[in-house]
Scaffold this motif. Structure first.
Motif, mmCIF file in Angstrom:
data_model
loop_
_atom_site.group_PDB
_atom_site.id
_atom_site.type_symbol
_atom_site.label_atom_id
_atom_site.label_comp_id
_atom_site.label_asym_id
_atom_site.label_seq_id
_atom_site.Cartn_x
_atom_site.Cartn_y
_atom_site.Cartn_z
ATOM 1 N N GLY A 276 0.812 -1.210 0.000
ATOM 2 C CA GLY A 276 0.000 0.000 0.000
ATOM 3 C C GLY A 276 0.842 1.255 0.000
ATOM 4 N N ASP B 204 2.058 2.137 -3.412
ATOM 5 C CA ASP B 204 1.009 2.788 -4.197
ATOM 6 C C ASP B 204 0.781 4.217 -3.728
ATOM 7 N N ASP B 205 0.866 4.450 -2.411
ATOM 8 C CA ASP B 205 0.707 5.807 -1.874
ATOM 9 C C ASP B 205 1.792 6.744 -2.406
ATOM 10 N N LYS C 190 -0.143 -3.909 -6.355
ATOM 11 C CA LYS C 190 -0.727 -4.050 -5.018
ATOM 12 C C LYS C 190 -1.801 -5.130 -5.009
ATOM 13 N N THR D 78 -9.651 -6.506 2.149
ATOM 14 C CA THR D 78 -8.537 -5.564 2.079
ATOM 15 C C THR D 78 -8.870 -4.412 1.149
ATOM 16 N N ASN D 79 -9.408 -4.726 -0.013
ATOM 17 C CA ASN D 79 -9.739 -3.670 -0.977
ATOM 18 C C ASN D 79 -10.982 -2.890 -0.577
ATOM 19 N N ASN E 7 -10.074 -0.012 1.400
ATOM 20 C CA ASN E 7 -9.455 0.948 0.485
ATOM 21 C C ASN E 7 -10.531 1.768 -0.221
ATOM 22 N N ASP F 58 -11.860 4.510 2.019
ATOM 23 C CA ASP F 58 -10.921 5.545 2.480
ATOM 24 C C ASP F 58 -10.849 6.727 1.517
ATOM 25 N N ALA G 252 -13.030 5.092 6.527
ATOM 26 C CA ALA G 252 -12.521 3.723 6.556
ATOM 27 C C ALA G 252 -12.348 3.229 7.986
ATOM 28 N N ASP H 18 -3.289 3.763 1.493
ATOM 29 C CA ASP H 18 -3.439 2.319 1.348
ATOM 30 C C ASP H 18 -2.563 1.580 2.351
ATOM 31 N N SER I 134 -5.218 1.527 5.230
ATOM 32 C CA SER I 134 -6.505 0.887 4.937
ATOM 33 C C SER I 134 -6.327 -0.584 4.575
ATOM 34 N N ASN I 135 -5.213 -0.920 3.916
ATOM 35 C CA ASN I 135 -4.946 -2.320 3.589
ATOM 36 C C ASN I 135 -4.776 -3.163 4.849
#
Length: 283
Positions: free
Chosen positions: A87, A90-91, A119, A158-159, A162, A165, A171, A218, A221-222
């Motif tokens: 995550g 990706d952030d 991810k 998990t998603n 996301n 959020d 979230a 992420d 949140s992940n």
């Protein structure tokens, strides 16, 4: 000492750990330029959720010191560390021109790997690893259905967090709600020592998120979503897990076609819960 008292102490320890980690982490993110505009256009630190696994590890070290650490916790630790790292990538590196499963896997089929696609693929591997770890050695054939269902639940949960959020606190409220629901479906028979450290960290981080002082991204949140998925896999009986899986699939189908934020804003009671705790400046 009773498990209930130990769990309470673990929640407090998780809260203290997160408070310390967050104090230094937010400064580090700002100074390193890890900031992004939120939905109001304000530049705030992103990826603050990377502190969640650190806080959990610190509490688990305390468990070890007092002989309360279970070897099964290691699977959970590997999972949250790996998914938070994916995550965070990706952030930090993600482009927002490709969104959703359809967009990321569509790009992958065209020979382009996005950070979101990486991810998603990595998250699927992590989910499978955690689901497979729950199988008794030598009983793979009899547990294939469990492995498939648990993998999907962990990956989709998990998603799902996301997807939530997108506004301050949303979230985190979703995490607390789903955690309560899982606890009720499991008739309270959950491993509170596993859950407690992250719960304490979430309670400390929640005001920061609500005030839009940082985005957990992420990276956070992940971790929340994977925790819910793993708790569902280890605590819920088969019929409940099937129901959870159907809900998660329906949620993903819906959000591929419709805006979740617009849906929440159209339903008064959902909008009221969504805005609870936010200041006027933060929507």
């Amino acid at each position: 000492m009773s498990i209930a008292l130990i769990a309470v102490l673990a929640i407090l320890s998780g809260a203290v750990a997160e408070g310390i980690v967050l104090y230094f982490l937010l400064s580090m993110l700002r100074e390193s330029g890890a900031v992004r505009k939120n939905y109001l256009g304000h530049d705030i630190p992103v990826g603050a959720g990377i502190g969640f696994p650190v806080s959990v590890i610190l509490v688990f070290i305390v468990y070890m010191l007092f002989s309360r650490y279970d070897s099964s916790f290691s699977t959970y630790l590997i999972g949250i560390i790996a998914i938070s790292f994916l995550g965070f990538i990706d952030d930090m590196l993600g482009q927002r021109d490709t969104l959703g499963f359809k967009g990321h896997f569509g790009a992958l089929f065209q020979g382009k790997l996005t950070t979101g696609g990486f991810k998603a693929l990595g998250g699927g591997v992590v989910a499978f690893f955690m689901a497979f770890s729950l199988v008794t050695p030598g009983s793979l054939g009899h547990n294939l259905g469990n492995i498939i269902v648990n993998t999907l639940i962990i990956a989709l949960f998990t998603n799902t967090l996301n997807l939530l959020d997108l506004r301050p606190g949303r979230a985190l409220k979703g995490y607390l709600f789903f955690l309560l629901l899982i606890g009720l479906m499991a008739a309270g028979k959950v491993n509170w020592l596993l859950i407690a450290p992250l719960l304490g960290a979430v309670l400390v981080y929640l005001p920061v998120d609500l005030k839009a002082r940082a985005m957990m991204g992420d990276a956070g949140s992940n971790v929340l979503g994977l925790t819910l998925g793993y708790c569902s896999a280890i605590h819920l009986p088969w019929p409940y897990r099937i129901g959870v899986l159907i809900f998660l699939i329906a949620m993903h189908i819906y959000t591929e076609k419709f805006s979740l934020t617009r849906t929440i804003e159209r339903v008064p009671w959902l909008r009221a819960i969504d805005q609870l705790g936010r200041s006027n400046e933060n929507g």
